[in-house]
Write a protein that holds these residues in place. Structure first.
Motif, PDB file in Angstrom:
ATOM      1  N   ARG A 134       0.824  -1.211   0.000  1.00  0.00           N
ATOM      2  CA  ARG A 134       0.000   0.000   0.000  1.00  0.00           C
ATOM      3  C   ARG A 134       0.868   1.276   0.000  1.00  0.00           C
ATOM      4  NH1 ARG A 134      -4.533   1.171   4.588  1.00  0.00           N
ATOM      5  NH2 ARG A 134      -5.180   3.123   3.627  1.00  0.00           N
ATOM      6  N   SER A 135       0.443   2.277  -0.765  1.00  0.00           N
ATOM      7  CA  SER A 135       1.189   3.544  -0.828  1.00  0.00           C
ATOM      8  C   SER A 135       0.386   4.687  -0.214  1.00  0.00           C
ATOM      9  CB  SER A 135       1.523   3.899  -2.277  1.00  0.00           C
ATOM     10  OG  SER A 135       2.556   3.075  -2.717  1.00  0.00           O
ATOM     11  N   PHE A 136       1.110   5.679   0.282  1.00  0.00           N
ATOM     12  CA  PHE A 136       0.484   6.837   0.931  1.00  0.00           C
ATOM     13  C   PHE A 136       1.155   8.115   0.428  1.00  0.00           C
ATOM     14  CE2 PHE A 136       0.782   3.169   3.681  1.00  0.00           C
ATOM     15  CZ  PHE A 136      -0.526   2.975   4.105  1.00  0.00           C
ATOM     16  N   LYS A 137       0.363   9.164   0.288  1.00  0.00           N
ATOM     17  CA  LYS A 137       0.906  10.459  -0.145  1.00  0.00           C
ATOM     18  C   LYS A 137       1.275  11.289   1.080  1.00  0.00           C
ATOM     19  CE  LYS A 137       0.590  12.562  -3.685  1.00  0.00           C
ATOM     20  NZ  LYS A 137       1.762  12.898  -4.520  1.00  0.00           N
ATOM     21  N   THR A 138       2.420  11.980   1.023  1.00  0.00           N
ATOM     22  CA  THR A 138       2.753  12.934   2.092  1.00  0.00           C
ATOM     23  C   THR A 138       2.910  14.320   1.488  1.00  0.00           C
ATOM     24  OG1 THR A 138       5.142  12.691   1.856  1.00  0.00           O
ATOM     25  CG2 THR A 138       4.052  11.181   3.376  1.00  0.00           C
ATOM     26  N   GLU A 139       2.673  15.325   2.323  1.00  0.00           N
ATOM     27  CA  GLU A 139       2.830  16.712   1.881  1.00  0.00           C
ATOM     28  C   GLU A 139       4.302  17.092   1.942  1.00  0.00           C
ATOM     29  OE1 GLU A 139       0.671  19.236   0.871  1.00  0.00           O
ATOM     30  OE2 GLU A 139      -0.695  17.543   0.578  1.00  0.00           O
ATOM     31  N   PRO A 140       4.846  17.698   0.896  1.00  0.00           N
ATOM     32  CA  PRO A 140       6.226  18.190   0.997  1.00  0.00           C
ATOM     33  C   PRO A 140       6.306  19.370   1.962  1.00  0.00           C
ATOM     34  CG  PRO A 140       5.243  18.837  -1.100  1.00  0.00           C
ATOM     35  CD  PRO A 140       4.234  17.971  -0.399  1.00  0.00           C
ATOM     36  N   PHE A 141       7.496  19.632   2.515  1.00  0.00           N
ATOM     37  CA  PHE A 141       7.695  20.788   3.400  1.00  0.00           C
ATOM     38  C   PHE A 141       7.658  22.080   2.588  1.00  0.00           C
ATOM     39  CE2 PHE A 141       9.859  17.505   5.968  1.00  0.00           C
ATOM     40  CZ  PHE A 141       9.236  17.728   7.180  1.00  0.00           C
ATOM     41  N   PRO A 142       7.300  23.217   3.226  1.00  0.00           N
ATOM     42  CA  PRO A 142       7.436  24.505   2.537  1.00  0.00           C
ATOM     43  C   PRO A 142       8.909  24.735   2.151  1.00  0.00           C
ATOM     44  CG  PRO A 142       6.311  24.739   4.657  1.00  0.00           C
ATOM     45  CD  PRO A 142       6.816  23.343   4.595  1.00  0.00           C
ATOM     46  N   GLU A 143       9.126  25.569   1.150  1.00  0.00           N
ATOM     47  CA  GLU A 143      10.471  25.764   0.598  1.00  0.00           C
ATOM     48  C   GLU A 143      11.485  26.195   1.668  1.00  0.00           C
ATOM     49  OE1 GLU A 143      10.522  28.602  -2.558  1.00  0.00           O
ATOM     50  OE2 GLU A 143      12.678  28.347  -2.904  1.00  0.00           O
ATOM     51  N   PHE A 144      11.047  27.097   2.556  1.00  0.00           N
ATOM     52  CA  PHE A 144      11.938  27.612   3.612  1.00  0.00           C
ATOM     53  C   PHE A 144      12.497  26.465   4.457  1.00  0.00           C
ATOM     54  CE2 PHE A 144      12.589  29.217   7.913  1.00  0.00           C
ATOM     55  CZ  PHE A 144      13.243  30.429   7.711  1.00  0.00           C
ATOM     56  N   ILE A 145      11.603  25.553   4.854  1.00  0.00           N
ATOM     57  CA  ILE A 145      12.022  24.418   5.684  1.00  0.00           C
ATOM     58  C   ILE A 145      12.806  23.412   4.837  1.00  0.00           C
ATOM     59  CG2 ILE A 145      11.152  22.451   7.029  1.00  0.00           C
ATOM     60  CD1 ILE A 145       8.944  24.300   8.071  1.00  0.00           C
ATOM     61  N   GLN A 146      12.365  23.245   3.585  1.00  0.00           N
ATOM     62  CA  GLN A 146      13.078  22.327   2.682  1.00  0.00           C
ATOM     63  C   GLN A 146      14.538  22.765   2.520  1.00  0.00           C
ATOM     64  OE1 GLN A 146      11.669  19.395   1.518  1.00  0.00           O
ATOM     65  NE2 GLN A 146      13.841  19.067   1.092  1.00  0.00           N
ATOM     66  N   ASN A 147      14.774  24.077   2.498  1.00  0.00           N
ATOM     67  CA  ASN A 147      16.149  24.582   2.371  1.00  0.00           C
ATOM     68  C   ASN A 147      17.001  24.184   3.574  1.00  0.00           C
ATOM     69  OD1 ASN A 147      15.681  25.761  -0.072  1.00  0.00           O
ATOM     70  ND2 ASN A 147      15.260  27.804   0.764  1.00  0.00           N
ATOM     71  N   ILE A 148      16.385  24.211   4.780  1.00  0.00           N
ATOM     72  CA  ILE A 148      17.125  23.814   5.992  1.00  0.00           C
ATOM     73  C   ILE A 148      17.438  22.319   5.916  1.00  0.00           C
ATOM     74  CG2 ILE A 148      17.029  23.604   8.520  1.00  0.00           C
ATOM     75  CD1 ILE A 148      15.130  26.024   8.532  1.00  0.00           C
ATOM     76  N   ILE A 149      16.429  21.542   5.509  1.00  0.00           N
ATOM     77  CA  ILE A 149      16.620  20.087   5.425  1.00  0.00           C
ATOM     78  C   ILE A 149      17.690  19.763   4.367  1.00  0.00           C
ATOM     79  CG2 ILE A 149      15.503  17.886   4.839  1.00  0.00           C
ATOM     80  CD1 ILE A 149      12.854  19.184   5.895  1.00  0.00           C
ATOM     81  N   SER A 150      17.584  20.408   3.213  1.00  0.00           N
ATOM     82  CA  SER A 150      18.537  20.132   2.127  1.00  0.00           C
ATOM     83  C   SER A 150      19.966  20.472   2.546  1.00  0.00           C
ATOM     84  CB  SER A 150      18.190  20.939   0.877  1.00  0.00           C
ATOM     85  OG  SER A 150      16.883  20.648   0.490  1.00  0.00           O
TER      86      SER A 150
END
Lengths: 164, 421
Positions: A134-150
């Protein structure tokens, strides 16, 4: 980013006092903290978790104290991703800041069981329970937070100047 | 767009004309603080960031309070790390043994956070200073490091719950009973990611210590911050404590709230949260015969002078029940001294209590009152999670100072009304 591993599962309101009891907060050494991670609710956590495994939990994961020792202990234990129905806010930002991958996905957190093998592609926003298919969709982080994660966390983000 | 009180403070500190819920912003900070547990991690991360000097040393506060006076060698090492950093960074507000108090009692007392500030602290109960009409919230050590390095923090702008309070608290019912009642009503994640804004004539009737207690436990409902409307009580408190100019922000009349709750304070009863979540609340009228082994009166939640006075009004001239250990911890040196001058310390000792210097100690199971297997404690602290005060099979019941003192006298969970007839 992609993660693949076996699942350890807990319920709602897993607080930071059980993730890492305060009696061990006289150190901030990640290895010492990991040695006691989750021990007040699951003495077998240390022995059953392998590098890359995925922690699945219910509502309000990481509630309570602001201790960053909690996500540090989880990360050092080898957990590659925490999937929860919801996260307490300080844990949420601490995990982002130290580079522990987390995602809120109530459906996945409900359906995935202990011991299942799970693959997650957070960039594509897909969690797959390989045991059930089974697969599930997740919401990506906002760009600001994505930049910290990246950047690998807030320390590296600060170093690279992307936040200023 | 109309804004809540918290949103207005955040917009001002982000130099933006307006903000809206969900927006990610970078805010200037008026105060950044940490303690002996969270600061060593922050100092390590600060050094990793490659910064040599903190941005605004005058805005940074380190308070040694969790495991001090040093409980063991490792705790001593952590304090040493903080002490050396404070020295090398020339931090004026470093509070060591002899000057320290429990951070969330000491910071308002010292005027380090004032009305209208944005403050972060690497401790979850940093939300306490919302009582002053400031936006303050708990963060982790890396946020503290980033704050020390840049003077800023990132926030997701919160939406808010509005609590309209009416009436006045009855005798032996305090801010602690109010916040426990609210957590029981909305749950431990009922305000998750949100502000809790307190207003109405009942809010204005509350003393500053009661407001501090209410905001202190906003985190126990999952909130980002708790905040009280600024009024004469706030201004009178700040006249005595603030050393900087105040900035008074008010919510727009048409501000949007996710929910509005009305609470009549005069209908509240003394309330106790049973193990192992602060939302497991019962009024004292619903509690049967629950025998106890220990009582703790203190902490950042209830270690203020008013709390000590309430405990004294019950304990003076009475005795702690046989088989109960009662531990009383005034939250700061100043409160300790005032208790001494008021005769409370003598009353407590004659009643059979032990009185400690300020420390977080037992609240988080650090030291100074750890519970054994199967033991029960009535505590004025803020959390009753599994193993919080010691053994995983021990139990913590959260209550007000009056209820805790009455329980100490009767050896079971009891209301002040049962003792003072």
């Amino acid at each position: 980013m992609k993660c693949i591993g076996n699942v350890v599962k807990y319920g709602d309101n897993v607080d930071t006092d059980v993730i890492i009891p305060a009696r061990y907060l006289n150190t901030s050494d990640p290895k010492e903290l990991a040695a006691h991670c989750m021990e007040d609710i699951d003495k077998s956590f240390r022995s059953k978790v392998s590098e890359g495994d995925i922690l699945v939990s219910g509502e309000n994961f990481g509630c309570g104290s602001s201790r960053e020792h909690a996500p540090i202990a989880i990360k050092e234990s080898g957990i590659s991703l925490v999937i929860a129905k919801s996260f307490a806010r300080i844990f949420y930002r601490n995990a982002i800041n130290i580079g522990l991958a987390i995602t809120e996905c109530p459906e996945a957190a409900e359906a995935i069981e202990e011991g299942h093998r799970v693959e997650a592609d957070l960039d594509a926003g897909v969690i797959t329970d390989l045991t059930t298919g089974r697969s599930f969709k997740t919401e990506p982080f906002p760009e600001f937070i994505q930049n910290i994660i990246s950047a690998g966390g807030l320390v590296n983000a600060a170093k690279s100047g992307i936040l200023s | 767009m109309p804004m809540t009180m918290s949103q207005k403070i955040l917009a001002f500190h982000a130099s933006l004309p307006a903000v809206e819920p969900g927006q990610l912003i970078l805010c200037d900070l008026d105060r950044i603080h940490g303690n002996d547990i969270t600061s060593p991690v922050a100092i390590r991360e600060f050094k990793k960031m490659g910064f040599e000097k903190v941005t605004n040393p005058q805005n940074i506060t380190l308070i040694m309070d969790h495991f001090v006076p040093n409980k063991d060698i490792k705790a001593a090492q952590q304090c040493k790390c903080c002490r050396e950093f404070a020295g090398e960074q020339e931090l004026e507000s470093f509070f060591d043994v002899g000057r320290m108090g429990i951070e969330h009692a000491l910071i308002p007392e010292e005027g380090l956070v004032v009305t209208g500030d944005v403050a972060i602290g690497a401790d979850s109960h940093t939300c306490t200073y919302g009582a002053l009409g400031a936006f303050s919230t708990g963060v982790g050590s890396t946020d503290m490091a980033f704050g020390m390095a840049t003077g800023k923090a990132w926030f997701k702008v919160p939406s808010a719950l509005k609590f309209v309070l009416t009436g006045e608290l009855p005798k032996y019912v305090s801010g602690k009973d109010l916040i426990l009642h609210i957590i029981g009503m909305i749950g431990v994640d009922g305000a998750r990611y949100k502000s809790m804004e307190f207003t109405g004539p009942g809010a204005h009737s509350l003393s500053m210590p009661d407001r501090l207690t209410v905001c202190n436990m906003a985190i126990e409902a999952g909130a980002k911050n708790g905040i009280f409307e600024v009024d004469e009580v706030t201004l009178a408190y700040e006249k005595e404590h603030a050393k900087r100019e105040l900035r008074v922000f008010r919510a727009d009349e048409d501000a949007q709230y996710d929910a509005v709750y009305e609470i009549n304070l005069s209908e509240l009863r003394p309330t106790v949260a049973f193990p192992h979540l602060p939302e497991n609340t019962h009024t004292v009228d619903e509690i049967g015969d629950v025998k106890i082994d220990q009582v703790v009166i203190g902490s950042c939640t209830n270690g203020l002078f008013k709390d000590m006075a309430e405990a004294d009004s019950i304990l003076k001239g009475r005795k702690v029940a046989k088989n109960v250990r009662a531990i009383i911890i005034p939250a700061t040196q100043d409160i300790y001294l005032k208790c001494l001058e008021a005769g409370f310390i003598k009353d407590f000792i004659e009643a059979g209590c032990v009185v400690s210097t300020p420390t977080c100690g037992p609240c988080l199971g650090g030291y100074m009152g750890i519970l054994a297997e199967g033991e029960r404690c009535v505590s004025t602290t803020n959390r009753n999670f599994v193993g919080r005060m010691g053994h995983v099979d021990s139990e913590v019941y959260l209550a007000s100072p009056a209820t805790a003192a009455a329980s100490a006298v009767l050896g079971r969970i009891a209301s002040a009304e049962e003792v003072v007839k």
